[in-house]
Write a protein that holds these residues in place. Sequence first.
Motif, PDB file in Angstrom:
ATOM      1  N   PRO A  49       1.026  -1.098  -0.090  1.00 29.96           N
ATOM      2  CA  PRO A  49      -0.134   0.341   0.441  1.00 29.96           C
ATOM      3  C   PRO A  49       0.766   1.285  -0.120  1.00 29.96           C
ATOM      4  O   PRO A  49       2.383   1.326   0.256  1.00 29.96           O
ATOM      5  N   CYS A  50      -0.162   1.891  -0.771  1.00 27.73           N
ATOM      6  CA  CYS A  50       0.849   3.415  -0.388  1.00 27.73           C
ATOM      7  C   CYS A  50       0.434   4.058   0.525  1.00 27.73           C
ATOM      8  O   CYS A  50      -0.190   4.047   0.979  1.00 27.73           O
ATOM      9  N   PRO A  51       2.280   4.082   1.428  1.00 27.30           N
ATOM     10  CA  PRO A  51       1.413   5.027   2.840  1.00 27.30           C
ATOM     11  C   PRO A  51       1.109   6.542   2.986  1.00 27.30           C
ATOM     12  O   PRO A  51       0.690   7.695   3.652  1.00 27.30           O
ATOM     13  N   GLU A  52       2.132   7.557   1.696  1.00 28.87           N
ATOM     14  CA  GLU A  52       1.615   8.746   1.534  1.00 28.87           C
ATOM     15  C   GLU A  52      -0.155   9.283   1.080  1.00 28.87           C
ATOM     16  O   GLU A  52      -1.138   9.362   1.473  1.00 28.87           O
ATOM     17  N   LEU A  53      -0.593   8.432   0.278  1.00 28.04           N
ATOM     18  CA  LEU A  53      -1.814   8.084  -0.281  1.00 28.04           C
ATOM     19  C   LEU A  53      -2.532   8.038   0.782  1.00 28.04           C
ATOM     20  O   LEU A  53      -3.964   9.189   1.064  1.00 28.04           O
ATOM     21  N   THR A  54      -2.618   7.269   1.113  1.00 32.40           N
ATOM     22  CA  THR A  54      -3.409   6.676   3.146  1.00 32.40           C
ATOM     23  C   THR A  54      -3.340   7.693   4.166  1.00 32.40           C
ATOM     24  O   THR A  54      -3.784   6.702   5.263  1.00 32.40           O
ATOM     25  N   PHE A  55      -2.285   7.992   4.142  1.00 30.63           N
ATOM     26  CA  PHE A  55      -1.906   9.320   5.283  1.00 30.63           C
ATOM     27  C   PHE A  55      -2.739  10.709   5.111  1.00 30.63           C
ATOM     28  O   PHE A  55      -3.864  11.140   5.472  1.00 30.63           O
ATOM     29  N   TYR A  56      -2.976  11.262   3.745  1.00 31.71           N
ATOM     30  CA  TYR A  56      -2.947  13.120   2.875  1.00 31.71           C
ATOM     31  C   TYR A  56      -3.953  12.238   1.554  1.00 31.71           C
ATOM     32  O   TYR A  56      -3.891  13.290   1.774  1.00 31.71           O
ATOM     33  N   GLY A  57      -3.605  11.380   1.245  1.00 29.81           N
ATOM     34  CA  GLY A  57      -4.530  11.422  -0.080  1.00 29.81           C
ATOM     35  C   GLY A  57      -3.766  11.942  -0.529  1.00 29.81           C
ATOM     36  O   GLY A  57      -2.586  12.206  -1.386  1.00 29.81           O
ATOM     37  N   MET A  58      -4.619  12.757  -1.450  1.00 35.09           N
ATOM     38  CA  MET A  58      -3.982  13.197  -3.541  1.00 35.09           C
ATOM     39  C   MET A  58      -3.229  14.708  -3.341  1.00 35.09           C
ATOM     40  O   MET A  58      -3.339  14.697  -4.625  1.00 35.09           O
ATOM     41  N   ARG A  59      -4.124  14.858  -2.271  1.00 37.36           N
ATOM     42  CA  ARG A  59      -3.870  16.431  -2.273  1.00 37.36           C
ATOM     43  C   ARG A  59      -2.665  17.075  -1.739  1.00 37.36           C
ATOM     44  O   ARG A  59      -2.595  18.539  -1.096  1.00 37.36           O
ATOM     45  N   ARG A  60      -1.742  16.048  -1.139  1.00 32.31           N
ATOM     46  CA  ARG A  60      -0.892  15.740  -0.492  1.00 32.31           C
ATOM     47  C   ARG A  60       0.087  17.494  -1.405  1.00 32.31           C
ATOM     48  O   ARG A  60       0.624  16.660  -2.328  1.00 32.31           O
ATOM     49  N   TRP A  61       1.092  18.129   0.133  1.00 32.74           N
ATOM     50  CA  TRP A  61       2.855  18.070  -1.393  1.00 32.74           C
ATOM     51  C   TRP A  61       2.851  17.334  -0.867  1.00 32.74           C
ATOM     52  O   TRP A  61       3.311  16.575  -0.538  1.00 32.74           O
ATOM     53  N   GLY A  62       4.507  17.320  -1.898  1.00 39.28           N
ATOM     54  CA  GLY A  62       5.550  17.044  -1.480  1.00 39.28           C
ATOM     55  C   GLY A  62       6.133  16.784  -0.243  1.00 39.28           C
ATOM     56  O   GLY A  62       6.571  18.015  -0.566  1.00 39.28           O
ATOM     57  N   HIS A  63       6.329  15.748   0.172  1.00 31.02           N
ATOM     58  CA  HIS A  63       7.125  16.039   1.824  1.00 31.02           C
ATOM     59  C   HIS A  63       8.896  15.712   1.581  1.00 31.02           C
ATOM     60  O   HIS A  63       9.159  15.008   0.654  1.00 31.02           O
ATOM     61  N   VAL A  64       8.993  16.000   2.558  1.00 31.67           N
ATOM     62  CA  VAL A  64      10.359  15.112   2.799  1.00 31.67           C
ATOM     63  C   VAL A  64      10.660  14.450   4.408  1.00 31.67           C
ATOM     64  O   VAL A  64       9.633  14.513   4.797  1.00 31.67           O
ATOM     65  N   ARG A  65      11.226  14.311   4.207  1.00 28.62           N
ATOM     66  CA  ARG A  65      11.773  12.729   5.004  1.00 28.62           C
ATOM     67  C   ARG A  65      11.241  13.148   6.850  1.00 28.62           C
ATOM     68  O   ARG A  65      10.381  12.695   7.344  1.00 28.62           O
ATOM     69  N   ASN A  66      11.739  14.726   7.401  1.00 26.49           N
ATOM     70  CA  ASN A  66      11.767  14.900   8.459  1.00 26.49           C
ATOM     71  C   ASN A  66      10.488  15.630   8.540  1.00 26.49           C
ATOM     72  O   ASN A  66       9.637  14.912   9.787  1.00 26.49           O
ATOM     73  N   GLN A  67       9.626  14.959   7.455  1.00 26.60           N
ATOM     74  CA  GLN A  67       8.065  15.903   7.752  1.00 26.60           C
ATOM     75  C   GLN A  67       6.897  14.426   8.028  1.00 26.60           C
ATOM     76  O   GLN A  67       6.673  14.391   9.617  1.00 26.60           O
ATOM     77  N   PHE A  68       8.254  13.073   8.256  1.00 23.35           N
ATOM     78  CA  PHE A  68       7.414  11.793   8.467  1.00 23.35           C
ATOM     79  C   PHE A  68       7.656  11.046   9.559  1.00 23.35           C
ATOM     80  O   PHE A  68       7.767  10.165   9.498  1.00 23.35           O
ATOM     81  N   ASP A  69       8.994  11.339  10.055  1.00 22.88           N
ATOM     82  CA  ASP A  69       9.545  11.024  10.929  1.00 22.88           C
ATOM     83  C   ASP A  69       9.076  11.186  12.393  1.00 22.88           C
ATOM     84  O   ASP A  69       9.584  12.723  13.582  1.00 22.88           O
ATOM     85  N   ASN A  70       7.716  10.681  12.463  1.00 24.26           N
ATOM     86  CA  ASN A  70       6.669  11.096  13.511  1.00 24.26           C
ATOM     87  C   ASN A  70       6.222  10.181  13.824  1.00 24.26           C
ATOM     88  O   ASN A  70       5.718   9.176  12.790  1.00 24.26           O
ATOM     89  N   PRO A  71       5.614   9.648  15.320  1.00 24.93           N
ATOM     90  CA  PRO A  71       5.412   8.691  15.710  1.00 24.93           C
ATOM     91  C   PRO A  71       3.418   8.125  14.596  1.00 24.93           C
ATOM     92  O   PRO A  71       3.370   7.171  15.049  1.00 24.93           O
ATOM     93  N   TYR A  72       3.575   9.408  14.608  1.00 24.47           N
ATOM     94  CA  TYR A  72       2.151   8.900  13.616  1.00 24.47           C
ATOM     95  C   TYR A  72       2.242   8.182  12.553  1.00 24.47           C
ATOM     96  O   TYR A  72       1.507   7.558  11.645  1.00 24.47           O
ATOM     97  N   PHE A  73       3.089   8.910  12.089  1.00 27.56           N
ATOM     98  CA  PHE A  73       3.522   8.598  10.146  1.00 27.56           C
ATOM     99  C   PHE A  73       3.974   6.894  10.669  1.00 27.56           C
ATOM    100  O   PHE A  73       3.687   5.905   9.771  1.00 27.56           O
ATOM    101  N   ARG A  74       4.664   6.927  11.577  1.00 27.61           N
ATOM    102  CA  ARG A  74       5.365   5.583  11.838  1.00 27.61           C
ATOM    103  C   ARG A  74       4.273   4.215  12.054  1.00 27.61           C
ATOM    104  O   ARG A  74       4.492   3.424  11.764  1.00 27.61           O
ATOM    105  N   ASN A  75       3.561   5.078  12.580  1.00 26.63           N
ATOM    106  CA  ASN A  75       2.583   3.942  13.428  1.00 26.63           C
ATOM    107  C   ASN A  75       0.924   3.587  12.171  1.00 26.63           C
ATOM    108  O   ASN A  75       1.454   2.602  11.949  1.00 26.63           O
ATOM    109  N   HIS A  76       0.882   4.522  11.408  1.00 32.38           N
ATOM    110  CA  HIS A  76       0.521   4.683  10.203  1.00 32.38           C
ATOM    111  C   HIS A  76       1.348   3.467   9.336  1.00 32.38           C
ATOM    112  O   HIS A  76       0.539   1.941   9.155  1.00 32.38           O
ATOM    113  N   CYS A  77       2.449   3.256   9.134  1.00 34.43           N
ATOM    114  CA  CYS A  77       3.330   2.247   8.652  1.00 34.43           C
ATOM    115  C   CYS A  77       3.072   0.681   8.583  1.00 34.43           C
ATOM    116  O   CYS A  77       3.051  -0.116   7.894  1.00 34.43           O
TER     117      CYS A  77
END
Length: 181
Positions: A49-77
């Motif tokens: 599964p695509c972790p970004e699509l399933t977290f932020y949907g199709m209207r997300r900005w392009g992110h960098v690693r530091n923005q995803f390095d948090n317990p919420y996104f890691r838990n989602h993964c």
Amino acid sequence: MEKSRNICILAHCFINANSKVEGPCRYKGVLKPLTYALIERDYGIIQLPCPELTFYGMRRWGHVRNQFDNPYFRNHCRKLLNPIILQIKEYIANDYKIKYIIGVNGSPSCGIDVSCVSNTWKGEITKIESIDTLKRDITYDKVPGIYMDEFMKMLKEENIEIDFLGINEKDIDNYDFDKLL
Ligand code: SF4
């Protein structure tokens, strides 16, 4: 006919570019050189599964690693990867081989060898004076993206060893898949 009993696990967008952040893309739907190489070698393919699509949907900005390095996104993964880990365990227990987990080098989520990093990529977008200055802060560091980082940890927790293979889409025509796969 005998089954090949060989499987590769692919980052979602290698066989569905539509999941990528809006904007220009290097291929329209399927990354054909990689996918054809797997098909020719009779691999079964598991699409992550695509972790970004399933977290932020199709209207997300392009992110960098530091923005995803948090317990919420890691838990989602981890939630997304749990059923994959179960599949892997079941295949291995029944003499199937998971040859590679193939990720997207450069991605903040799915990079294997490198991912894009910036400590200044954050905040209120309308207050940003110069996007060009921000862009100059981005580096490609030798660390896996957050999704693959969690995947590596989860496999280690289960004492499962599978090789990870990072693909750089820019260089796709220069890969020697006979040697790699
Ligand atoms: S998060 Fe991973 S699967 Fe989703 S678009 Fe980015 S690189 Fe592809």
